[in-house]
Motif scaffolding. Sequence first.
Motif, short mmCIF file in Angstrom:
data_model
loop_
_atom_site.label_atom_id
_atom_site.label_comp_id
_atom_site.label_asym_id
_atom_site.label_seq_id
_atom_site.Cartn_x
_atom_site.Cartn_y
_atom_site.Cartn_z
N THR B 23 -62.21 -17.09 -85.84
CA THR B 23 -63.15 -18.08 -86.36
C THR B 23 -63.53 -19.15 -85.33
O THR B 23 -64.19 -20.11 -85.67
CB THR B 23 -62.53 -18.82 -87.57
OG1 THR B 23 -61.31 -19.43 -87.15
CG2 THR B 23 -62.27 -17.90 -88.73
N SER B 24 -63.08 -18.98 -84.09
CA SER B 24 -63.33 -20.04 -83.11
C SER B 24 -64.49 -19.71 -82.19
O SER B 24 -65.01 -18.60 -82.19
CB SER B 24 -62.09 -20.31 -82.27
OG SER B 24 -61.05 -20.73 -83.12
N LEU B 25 -64.86 -20.71 -81.41
CA LEU B 25 -65.97 -20.58 -80.50
C LEU B 25 -65.50 -21.07 -79.13
O LEU B 25 -64.81 -22.09 -79.03
CB LEU B 25 -67.08 -21.49 -81.02
CG LEU B 25 -68.54 -21.19 -80.70
CD1 LEU B 25 -68.93 -19.80 -81.15
CD2 LEU B 25 -69.42 -22.22 -81.40
N LEU B 26 -65.83 -20.32 -78.09
CA LEU B 26 -65.54 -20.77 -76.73
C LEU B 26 -66.84 -21.34 -76.18
O LEU B 26 -67.84 -20.64 -76.07
CB LEU B 26 -65.06 -19.58 -75.89
CG LEU B 26 -64.62 -19.90 -74.47
CD1 LEU B 26 -63.40 -20.80 -74.47
CD2 LEU B 26 -64.30 -18.62 -73.71
N VAL B 27 -66.84 -22.64 -75.87
CA VAL B 27 -68.08 -23.32 -75.51
C VAL B 27 -68.02 -23.81 -74.07
O VAL B 27 -67.03 -24.42 -73.66
CB VAL B 27 -68.28 -24.57 -76.43
CG1 VAL B 27 -69.74 -24.98 -76.43
CG2 VAL B 27 -67.81 -24.30 -77.83
#
Lengths: 197, 240
Positions: B23-27
């Motif tokens: 559910t995460s995002l690498l930004v």
Amino acid sequence: MSPSSLDELIDALRCLPGVGPKSAQRMAYHLLQRDQRGAQRLAAALDHALRVIRHCARCNTFTEDEICARCLSQKRDASTLCVVEMPADLNMLEQTHAYHGMYYVLMGRISPLDGIGPKELHLDKLLARATDGSVGEVILATNFTNEGEATAHYLGEMLRARGLKVSRIARGLPVGGEIEHTDAGTIAQALVERRTL
Amino acid sequence: MSGKQRIDDEPAFVLHSHAFKETSLLVEVLSRNHGRVALVARGARRPRAALRGLLIAFQPLDLGWFGQAEVRTLAKAEWQGGQPLLGGQALLCGYYVNELLLKLLPRDDPHPALFDAYQAALRGLSLGPPYQIVLRRFEMALLKELGYGLTLDLDADTGSAIIPGLNYAYIIERGPVRRDDGADQGIAIPGRVLLNMAANDWNHPETLSHGKVLMRSLIQHYLGNQTLQSRRVFVDLQDV
């Protein structure tokens, strides 16, 4: 089962999105130790799906036939074509019961930084579908992300140049949305795209 | 946690993001005082996450993060607003600018002046065409900040001032030399055009056309064997 085939299974499970080495190991142990029947069902279903499922020749969504049931339906309005990114978006639009036309599923979006352009999306297939003579209006229902906007922009230019009427779904506050509890970006854009009454 | 590990209220822009775990995002962000930083936004891909719709490219944000590893953890993000969403051609130019930063600017290398140039470029793009001037100004600022600053107003061989009426050839990593002495290597540019570029004056069409050729060669040189995906996609888009 020898450890190498166990490793092979763990490695294969890692092809799923969001599954890292730990999750893959947990899944493999579960399938082999706790649920062998489930594992057999999974293997059979995967094998069967890979053999029979393909893209509909008209709307590009997943189907077992040459042309899917929705595209063959006589009850739908053949003069409007709604373009969506993914099958999940199509399902959502169907749930509204507000749209009775045809669909085209891109199976992705233009994403320049990931190297996904018109060739990778096979936009020539959409172009052939939209210009087959039955379509009068194309509704662009791609996401309101930067990638979805870039996709809509290019599809719009491409289809308008071929004399088609092109529209984009509206955006703004959600139904039942209260301004007080809406994010600033949505409100800012709703102001930019306000309409005269 | 020491002050060094925790950053608060840092002006930043999202350059690109990828799905990370369930559910995460690498930004990847460009921040004003800490340069390009990679952040994990935990739970940002959950359906009702507050961060959803906030961590999008080309929008000014105030970010807070912590951690010491190369990839930090996003703690807070606030929408700053004031930058209209980019659309159409401007959006594609924005992708190009972001890709330049992702490929040429190393992580954790602070360049406040580059951040300001980036912000000015986004503002310029949101004002509508022509976009070329905006792109050329940003490319110049980027090369300058990265230490590849161009000398455009002095002859690289003699050190004397460029003469408007003469023809020069720009040789990468050397500079402009007199065309007649420098054989036929380098990129041919008239002296008056070099002086306009040096003054960051892009109003003349010939400055823009020479500038485009020069910048493309320089950027390709510094990219080495990396290709700009965004440029390839634009070329394909011209054909559809």
